[in-house]
Design an enzyme around this catalytic site. Structure first.
Site, PDB file in Angstrom:
ATOM      1  N   ASP A  72     -30.904   3.774 -25.972  1.00 16.32           N
ATOM      2  CA  ASP A  72     -29.391   3.090 -26.001  1.00 16.32           C
ATOM      3  C   ASP A  72     -29.492   1.975 -26.321  1.00 16.32           C
ATOM      4  O   ASP A  72     -30.182   1.638 -26.882  1.00 16.32           O
ATOM      5  CB  ASP A  72     -28.888   3.243 -23.972  1.00 16.32           C
ATOM      6  CG  ASP A  72     -30.379   2.582 -23.616  1.00 16.32           C
ATOM      7  OD1 ASP A  72     -31.142   1.855 -23.966  1.00 16.32           O
ATOM      8  OD2 ASP A  72     -30.395   3.189 -22.403  1.00 16.32           O
ATOM      9  N   ASP A  74     -28.126  -2.133 -25.978  1.00 16.68           N
ATOM     10  CA  ASP A  74     -28.017  -3.285 -24.494  1.00 16.68           C
ATOM     11  C   ASP A  74     -27.947  -4.509 -25.438  1.00 16.68           C
ATOM     12  O   ASP A  74     -27.831  -4.842 -26.530  1.00 16.68           O
ATOM     13  CB  ASP A  74     -29.061  -3.918 -23.850  1.00 16.68           C
ATOM     14  CG  ASP A  74     -30.297  -2.857 -22.881  1.00 16.68           C
ATOM     15  OD1 ASP A  74     -29.100  -1.565 -22.514  1.00 16.68           O
ATOM     16  OD2 ASP A  74     -31.506  -2.599 -22.398  1.00 16.68           O
ATOM     17  N   ASP A 148     -41.053  -9.167 -21.783  1.00 18.17           N
ATOM     18  CA  ASP A 148     -42.236  -8.541 -21.623  1.00 18.17           C
ATOM     19  C   ASP A 148     -42.967  -9.369 -22.206  1.00 18.17           C
ATOM     20  O   ASP A 148     -44.197  -9.316 -22.970  1.00 18.17           O
ATOM     21  CB  ASP A 148     -42.288  -7.486 -20.704  1.00 18.17           C
ATOM     22  CG  ASP A 148     -41.132  -5.848 -20.732  1.00 18.17           C
ATOM     23  OD1 ASP A 148     -40.588  -6.531 -22.200  1.00 18.17           O
ATOM     24  OD2 ASP A 148     -40.491  -5.565 -20.706  1.00 18.17           O
TER      25      ASP A 148
END
Ligand code: ATP
Ligand code: MG
Length: 447
Positions: A72, A74, A148
Site C-alpha cells: 500500500d 502512505d 522508527d
C-alpha cells in the site's frame, strides 16, 4: 561532563527541525512516477495543488528501492487532518491516539498523515514510557526523526521524482542495514513494538540489524508485556503473513523475543514434535503468500496452538474425562489462555475451533461418518491441517494419504475404500492414550 551529557541527549533528540535532507535523484533511487499507484499520485497532486507539501512515505518508498512491490501507499503532508478531509470528496478522519485521514480513490484507500512533532516532556506516556497520544503537528524533519528506522524515513515526491532522505536511509538500505533513528533504548521504551518491527523488516528485506539497535532487544523484550493485546496481535499477523514467517520466528528466537510475546511459541518451539509442526505450517504459509495464494489466520493460529491443545487434551484424558468433551474443553482453555496476550478475534477463534474439532473425525474411515465428513464446509482446511500433522510425524502418513485418495475417488471406488463399521467402538475403548487405531489414525494425543 555536562557537554558530554548534552551531546548524548541531543543525539537522542534526533535531527533538529530545519535540518536539510539529502535530495536523492531518480538515478540513485530508481523510483519513477509510474511505480506509484494512481491513487497515491492523485492524492499527492491534489494536496500540492492546494499549496501543501505531500509525499509518498515509509514502507512503499523503502520497498520500491529494494525492488519489492509495495502492498500500500502512505502519504505524509503538512496539511492538517481537517485540511486534508476538506480537499477530497471521499475522505474521513480516523483514529484518536494517532489521527490520520483515509482518502478513497477508486478502489484504493490511502492513509494520509500530517507531519508530526518529536516527543517532548509534554507527550502523554504511560508509566513505562509508552506514548499514549500523538497528535502534535511538526515539520517534515520532525516527522522523519520520529519514524522508527532510517529506511522508513524516506519521502518521495512524485512531481520531482526525488527522495528526501534525512537519516541516510537510502545508503543504509543499499548497504542492507537496519538502523534505528535516535537512541535505541529510548525508542524501544517509547514503543516496544519497534523491536518486533525490527525483526520483521530485517527478515522481509534481508537486512542485518545494526548492532546498536540489536543489542538492547534481549534485555528489553519484557516491555512487550505492556503493549495492548490488540496491537501485539496486529503486529503478529503482519509478521506471520509477511511471507517470511520462518525467518522471522528464527530471528525472534535468536533475540529472545518470542518469550512472553507469543506464549504459544514458547512452549511449542521447545518440543521437537511441536517445532517441526509449527515450522512446516509457517513454511507452507510463506510459500502460499509468495505464490499469491490465499491464506487464513484461523488456519495458522490453529497450527500454532495445536500442541497446547494436544497436551491439555491428553492431561484431561489421563484424569478420566470423556474423549470428545475433553477435546472441546481443552480447545476453550487454550484459546482463553491466549486471549490475555493475543486478541484473537471471535471470528478467527471460530475458524480455529472448526479445524481442531474436525481432527478426530479423520480417524473414522468407515461408513457414514467418513462420507459425512466429505460434506463438511471446512473439510479443506481440516484436511490441510491433517496433512501437516502427518508430515510432522504426529499421525501416520498413511492416514493422510487415505483421505487424499478418498476425496479424489468417485462412486464405487470411493465406497470400496470405506473400512467395515463393526466393532470399532469396542476396540477404541480399550486403547491406551497415544495408541493407534486399527485403521491407522492416531486416537488420542501422543504422550
Ligand atoms: P509494511 O507496510 O511493509 O508492513 P511499513 O514500514 O510500511 O511496513 P506501517 O505499519 O505501514 O509499516 O508503517 C508505515 C510507516 O510508519 C513506517 O514505514 C514508519 O515510517 C512509520 N512507523 C510505523 N510504525 C512505527 C513505529 N512503531 N514507530 C515509529 N514509526 C513507525
Ligand atoms: Mg505500510
Amino acid at each position: 561532563m555536562i557537554r558530554k551529557l548534552l551531546r548524548r541527549v541531543f543525539r537522542v533528540a534526533t535531527a533538529p527541525a530545519g535540518i536539510a535532507p539529502a535530495v536523492i535523484p531518480v538515478a540513485r533511487h530508481g523510483i519513477h512516477r509510474e511505480h506509484i499507484s494512481a491513487g497515491a499520485r492523485r492524492t499527492c497532486e491534489a494536496l500540492q495543488q492546494a499549496g501543501h507539501r505531500a509525499y509518498v512515505v515509509g514502507g512503499a518508498v523503502r520497498d520500491l528501492i529494494a525492488g519489492i512491490v509495495p502492498k500500500d501507499f502512505d502519504i505524509a503532508t503538512d496539511a492538517t487532518p481537517d485540511q486534508v478531509r476538506a480537499l477530497f470528496r471521499r475522505a474521513r478522519i480516523i483514529g484518536r491516539r494517532f489521527q490520520i485521514v483515509h482518502v478513497m480513490q477508486g478502489a484504493e484507500t490511502l492513509e494520509v498523515s500530517t507531519f508530526r512533532a518529536a516527543h517532548d516532556a509534554d507527550t502523554q506516556k504511560d508509566e513505562h514510557g509508552r506514548v499514549l497520544r500523538d497528535n502534535v503537528w511538526g515539520s517534515q524533519a520532525d516527522d522523519a526523526a520520529r519514524r522508527d528506522f532510517t529506511i522508513n524515513a524516506l519521502f518521495y515526491d512524485p512531481a520531482s521524482e526525488t527522495v528526501l532522505d534525512y537519516h541516510h536511509g537510502v545508503a543504509d538500505l543499499k548497504q542492507k542495514t537496519l538502523r534505528i533513528i535516535g537512541e535505541p533504548r529510548a525508542r524501544y521504551r517509547e514503543d516496544p513494538v519497534r523491536m518486533l518491527r525490527a525483526i520483521r523488516l530485517s527478515a522481509k528485506l534481508g537486512l542485518t540489524i545494526d548492532p546498536e539497535a540489536k543489542a538492547p532487544i534481549r534485555d528489553m523484550a519484557a516491555l512487550m508485556e505492556n503493549v495492548p493485546a490488540a496491537r501485539v496481535f496486529d503486529e503478529m499477523l503482519k509478521l506471520l503473513f509477511s511471507g517470511h514467517a520462518v525467518e522471522c520466528v528464527k530471528r525472534l528466537r535468536d533475540e529472545g523475543l518470542h518469550h512472553g510475546l507469543l506464549p504459544l511459541l514458547d512452549v511449542i518451539l521447545e518440543q521437537p514434535l511441536g517445532e517441526k509442526f509449527v515450522m512446516l505450517a509457517l513454511a507452507s504459509t510463506d510459500s502460499r503468500i509468495r505464490a499469491g495464494k490465499p491464506t487464513s489466520p484461523g488456519f495458522l493460529f490453529a497450527t500454532l496452538l495445536w500442541n497446547e491443545v494436544l497436551a491439555n487434551w491428553e492431561a484431561r484424558i489421563k484424569r478420566g474425562e470423556v474423549r470428545m468433551p475433553a477435546l472441546f474443553e481443552a480447545m476453550d482453555e487454550v484459546l482463553d489462555q491466549q486471549s490475555e496476550k493475543l486478541a484473537i478475534t471471535r471470528r478467527i477463534s471460530g475458524d480455529v475451533k472448526d479445524i481442531w474439532a474436525l481432527q478426530p473425525r479423520f480417524e473414522k474411515r468407515s461408513g457414514k461418518s467418513a462420507l459425512r465428513l466429505l460434506e463438511q464446509p471446512r473439510l479443506r482446511a481440516g484436511y490441510d491441517f491433517l496433512l501437516l500433522r502427518a508430515q510432522s510425524g504426529e499421525v501416520p502418513m498413511e492416514l493422510a494419504e487415505w483421505w487424499t485418495n478418498f476425496q479424489n475417488a468417485e462412486g464405487e471406488a470411493r465406497m470400496a475404500m470405506l473400512l467395515p463399521e463393526t466393532g470399532t467402538k469396542k476396540r477404541r475403548r480399550k486403547r491406551a492414550p497415544g495408541g493407534k487405531s486399527r485403521d491407522g489414525g492416531a486416537v488420542e494425543p501422543a504422550a
